[in-house]
Design a protein around this motif. Structure first.
Motif, PDB file in Angstrom:
ATOM      1  N   ALA A 327      10.629  -4.269  -0.504  1.00  0.00           N
ATOM      2  CA  ALA A 327      11.515  -3.831  -1.589  1.00  0.00           C
ATOM      3  C   ALA A 327      11.817  -4.985  -2.528  1.00  0.00           C
ATOM      4  N   VAL A 328      12.080  -6.153  -1.956  1.00  0.00           N
ATOM      5  CA  VAL A 328      12.349  -7.336  -2.776  1.00  0.00           C
ATOM      6  C   VAL A 328      11.091  -7.764  -3.521  1.00  0.00           C
ATOM      7  N   LEU A 329       9.940  -7.703  -2.857  1.00  0.00           N
ATOM      8  CA  LEU A 329       8.682  -8.059  -3.520  1.00  0.00           C
ATOM      9  C   LEU A 329       8.422  -7.159  -4.721  1.00  0.00           C
ATOM     10  N   LEU A 330       8.597  -5.846  -4.549  1.00  0.00           N
ATOM     11  CA  LEU A 330       8.340  -4.930  -5.659  1.00  0.00           C
ATOM     12  C   LEU A 330       9.382  -5.113  -6.762  1.00  0.00           C
ATOM     13  N   ALA A 331      10.630  -5.325  -6.388  1.00  0.00           N
ATOM     14  CA  ALA A 331      11.669  -5.560  -7.399  1.00  0.00           C
ATOM     15  C   ALA A 331      11.377  -6.828  -8.186  1.00  0.00           C
ATOM     16  N   ASP A 332      10.897  -7.866  -7.504  1.00  0.00           N
ATOM     17  CA  ASP A 332      10.523  -9.103  -8.200  1.00  0.00           C
ATOM     18  C   ASP A 332       9.358  -8.866  -9.145  1.00  0.00           C
ATOM     19  N   TRP A 333       8.375  -8.072  -8.696  1.00  0.00           N
ATOM     20  CA  TRP A 333       7.228  -7.784  -9.567  1.00  0.00           C
ATOM     21  C   TRP A 333       7.668  -6.972 -10.788  1.00  0.00           C
ATOM     22  N   LEU A 334       8.526  -5.987 -10.585  1.00  0.00           N
ATOM     23  CA  LEU A 334       9.015  -5.171 -11.695  1.00  0.00           C
ATOM     24  C   LEU A 334       9.767  -6.021 -12.717  1.00  0.00           C
ATOM     25  N   ALA A 335      10.383  -7.112 -12.246  1.00  0.00           N
ATOM     26  CA  ALA A 335      11.112  -8.017 -13.144  1.00  0.00           C
ATOM     27  C   ALA A 335      10.215  -9.102 -13.723  1.00  0.00           C
ATOM     28  N   GLY A 336       8.919  -9.087 -13.353  1.00  0.00           N
ATOM     29  CA  GLY A 336       8.002 -10.103 -13.854  1.00  0.00           C
ATOM     30  C   GLY A 336       8.182 -11.456 -13.211  1.00  0.00           C
ATOM     31  N   ARG A 337       8.775 -11.477 -12.001  1.00  0.00           N
ATOM     32  CA  ARG A 337       9.077 -12.742 -11.335  1.00  0.00           C
ATOM     33  C   ARG A 337       8.136 -13.063 -10.176  1.00  0.00           C
ATOM     34  N   ALA A 338       7.215 -12.166  -9.844  1.00  0.00           N
ATOM     35  CA  ALA A 338       6.322 -12.403  -8.705  1.00  0.00           C
ATOM     36  C   ALA A 338       5.070 -11.559  -8.858  1.00  0.00           C
ATOM     37  N   GLU A 339       4.007 -12.001  -8.210  1.00  0.00           N
ATOM     38  CA  GLU A 339       2.782 -11.213  -8.104  1.00  0.00           C
ATOM     39  C   GLU A 339       2.811 -10.449  -6.785  1.00  0.00           C
ATOM     40  N   LEU A 340       2.239  -9.254  -6.794  1.00  0.00           N
ATOM     41  CA  LEU A 340       2.135  -8.497  -5.554  1.00  0.00           C
ATOM     42  C   LEU A 340       1.117  -9.155  -4.628  1.00  0.00           C
ATOM     43  N   TRP A 341       1.386  -9.111  -3.343  1.00  0.00           N
ATOM     44  CA  TRP A 341       0.428  -9.659  -2.398  1.00  0.00           C
ATOM     45  C   TRP A 341      -0.867  -8.850  -2.471  1.00  0.00           C
ATOM     46  N   PRO A 342      -2.016  -9.499  -2.501  1.00  0.00           N
ATOM     47  CA  PRO A 342      -3.285  -8.759  -2.610  1.00  0.00           C
ATOM     48  C   PRO A 342      -3.497  -7.733  -1.507  1.00  0.00           C
ATOM     49  N   ASP A 343      -3.026  -8.029  -0.290  1.00  0.00           N
ATOM     50  CA  ASP A 343      -3.293  -7.106   0.809  1.00  0.00           C
ATOM     51  C   ASP A 343      -2.361  -5.903   0.826  1.00  0.00           C
ATOM     52  N   VAL A 344      -1.398  -5.808  -0.103  1.00  0.00           N
ATOM     53  CA  VAL A 344      -0.592  -4.594  -0.236  1.00  0.00           C
ATOM     54  C   VAL A 344      -0.772  -3.926  -1.596  1.00  0.00           C
ATOM     55  N   SER A 345      -1.389  -4.598  -2.525  1.00  0.00           N
ATOM     56  CA  SER A 345      -1.505  -4.077  -3.887  1.00  0.00           C
ATOM     57  C   SER A 345      -2.375  -2.824  -3.951  1.00  0.00           C
ATOM     58  N   LEU A 346      -1.949  -1.864  -4.776  1.00  0.00           N
ATOM     59  CA  LEU A 346      -2.751  -0.671  -5.021  1.00  0.00           C
ATOM     60  C   LEU A 346      -4.114  -1.003  -5.598  1.00  0.00           C
ATOM     61  N   HIS A 347      -4.234  -2.144  -6.244  1.00  0.00           N
ATOM     62  CA  HIS A 347      -5.494  -2.492  -6.908  1.00  0.00           C
ATOM     63  C   HIS A 347      -6.671  -2.472  -5.953  1.00  0.00           C
ATOM     64  N   ARG A 348      -6.422  -2.703  -4.661  1.00  0.00           N
ATOM     65  CA  ARG A 348      -7.536  -2.744  -3.718  1.00  0.00           C
ATOM     66  C   ARG A 348      -8.205  -1.381  -3.562  1.00  0.00           C
ATOM     67  N   TYR A 349      -7.537  -0.321  -4.043  1.00  0.00           N
ATOM     68  CA  TYR A 349      -8.089   1.027  -3.914  1.00  0.00           C
ATOM     69  C   TYR A 349      -8.339   1.716  -5.253  1.00  0.00           C
ATOM     70  N   ASN A 350      -8.258   0.982  -6.341  1.00  0.00           N
ATOM     71  CA  ASN A 350      -8.434   1.611  -7.649  1.00  0.00           C
ATOM     72  C   ASN A 350      -9.778   2.318  -7.781  1.00  0.00           C
ATOM     73  N   ALA A 351     -10.779   1.817  -7.089  1.00  0.00           N
ATOM     74  CA  ALA A 351     -12.115   2.425  -7.192  1.00  0.00           C
ATOM     75  C   ALA A 351     -12.153   3.831  -6.599  1.00  0.00           C
ATOM     76  N   LEU A 352     -11.173   4.188  -5.801  1.00  0.00           N
ATOM     77  CA  LEU A 352     -11.148   5.518  -5.194  1.00  0.00           C
ATOM     78  C   LEU A 352     -10.651   6.587  -6.163  1.00  0.00           C
ATOM     79  N   ARG A 353     -10.019   6.187  -7.242  1.00  0.00           N
ATOM     80  CA  ARG A 353      -9.455   7.168  -8.157  1.00  0.00           C
ATOM     81  C   ARG A 353     -10.561   7.849  -8.943  1.00  0.00           C
ATOM     82  N   PRO A 354     -10.729   9.154  -8.781  1.00  0.00           N
ATOM     83  CA  PRO A 354     -11.805   9.880  -9.468  1.00  0.00           C
ATOM     84  C   PRO A 354     -11.620   9.847 -10.981  1.00  0.00           C
ATOM     85  N   VAL A 355     -12.721   9.863 -11.689  1.00  0.00           N
ATOM     86  CA  VAL A 355     -12.697   9.907 -13.140  1.00  0.00           C
ATOM     87  C   VAL A 355     -12.026  11.205 -13.586  1.00  0.00           C
ATOM     88  N   GLY A 356     -11.110  11.086 -14.535  1.00  0.00           N
ATOM     89  CA  GLY A 356     -10.434  12.263 -15.062  1.00  0.00           C
ATOM     90  C   GLY A 356      -9.139  12.613 -14.376  1.00  0.00           C
TER      91      GLY A 356
END
Length: 358
Positions: A327-356
């Protein structure tokens, strides 16, 4: 129209901790939650375990997450003048000589970061506990009264007006570069989905690799069973006070039964009889669906194409331990004060999102 900084959808352990952190930082927060008594958070025993499974593996980021969570729940105890967190030793029973030897061999490498206080190869003599092969005494863990904690926060939210006790209709949400509008009634700078397993039906996040599983727990009365620690062998046995214990949990994959099952009751009762020879009475049984993830790591971060939306969840069976720090990590990211940890970031699964897909 009501204006807020953050609109949080869901008030289980993920949404409740996030909303609390955001409000403590002075943000205007609105939370939507239908108040389901059988949600995963309300069913959970709230166990925080530093060493899990038959392999005696150290829980992910345990050295950081456990003390952070303990301090967080202590803060909430002071806020509400109500006990929520019980820091308790955990006795993990060995099931055989082979298991005993395997753990002793691993212990030479110090793999548990100090969370194993003692290994014993003989029965420690705990009242009512059948442990002929000994076990491992774990420190740094405990259990949280999750249902009571969420109820206290929800009562505060209802009283102060930031909690809306109703479901959220994602079809009524519109987003733009400056934020989001819900049902023509609420304008928010950012919306965070904390729906737990229900997110598999979310039109914005259904592409995420959530693999919900159903768990059942029993509340039992067992006079004479030692209440001084959590017990763990095939099941956890968490003391609730007054000779009562919570026993869990089962794991079931879809399709799910509607509520508790006779099969789940029999399975948990059988696991308890491995730990104790004492008679016990079943006082209650509950079932909930956990929001697990394929790689057993949480999911945090923004939607790939809708910057006003984020996701927070996928905590599985470790939500109580994970939620405060994330919760603190996400709140810090929302405030522009921290980067999300790579092993929890949604970015690791962006390729799964179907086109459209939105």
């Amino acid at each position: 129209m009501m204006d807020c900084d953050f609109l949080v959808v869901g008030h289980g352990i993920a949404g409740a901790t996030l909303a609390y952190v955001l409000r403590q930082r002075g943000h205007r927060v609105q939370v939507y939650d239908p108040g389901q008594a059988n949600s995963a958070s309300n069913v959970a025993a709230g166990l925080m375990n530093p060493v899990a499974g038959k392999r005696f593996a150290l829980s992910w980021r345990a050295a950081e997450l456990l003390p952070f969570a303990a301090a967080f729940y202590r803060e909430l105890e002071q806020r509400f003048d109500q006990p929520f967190f019980n820091e308790s030793p955990i006795f993990k029973l060995f099931g055989s000589v082979e298991e005993q030897n395997a753990v002793l061999a691993r212990s030479a490498d110090q793999p548990w970061a100090g969370f194993v206080a003692e290994l014993t190869t003989t029965d420690p003599g705990l009242a009512g506990v059948h442990a002929p092969f000994g076990g491992a005494w774990l420190r740094g863990g405990g259990h949280v009264a999750v249902r009571e904690l969420l109820a206290a926060l929800a009562a505060e939210g209802t009283r102060e007006g930031w909690l809306q006790p109703e479901g959220f209709d994602w079809s009524k949400l519109t987003t733009d570069d400056a934020g989001a509008t819900y049902a023509g009634q609420v304008r928010a700078r950012h919306v965070v989905c904390c729906e737990g397993a229900a997110a598999v039906r979310n039109p914005y996040f259904s592409w995420l690799p959530l693999t919900p599983n159903q768990g059942e727990v029993l509340d039992v009365e067992c006079a004479g069973l030692s209440p001084a620690q959590v017990l763990n062998r095939g099941a956890y046995v968490v003391p609730l006070g007054g000779g009562r214990f919570r026993v869990g949990a089962t794991y079931r994959w879809p399709p799910f039964a509607e509520g508790p099952t006779a099969v789940g009751r029999e399975e948990l009762a059988a696991r308890l009889t491995v730990i104790t020879d004492l008679p016990f009475a079943v006082l209650g049984q509950r079932a909930g669906v956990r929001p697990a993830v394929r790689d057993r790591r949480p999911l945090l971060g923004p939607h790939p194409t809708a910057p006003a939306l984020s996701f927070c969840g996928g905590y599985g069976s470790k939500g109580v331990m994970l939620a405060p720090r994330l919760a603190v990590l996400l709140a810090d990211w929302l405030a522009g004060r921290a980067e999300l940890w790579p092993d929890v970031s949604l970015h690791r699964y962006n390729a799964l999102r179907p086109v459209g897909v939105i």
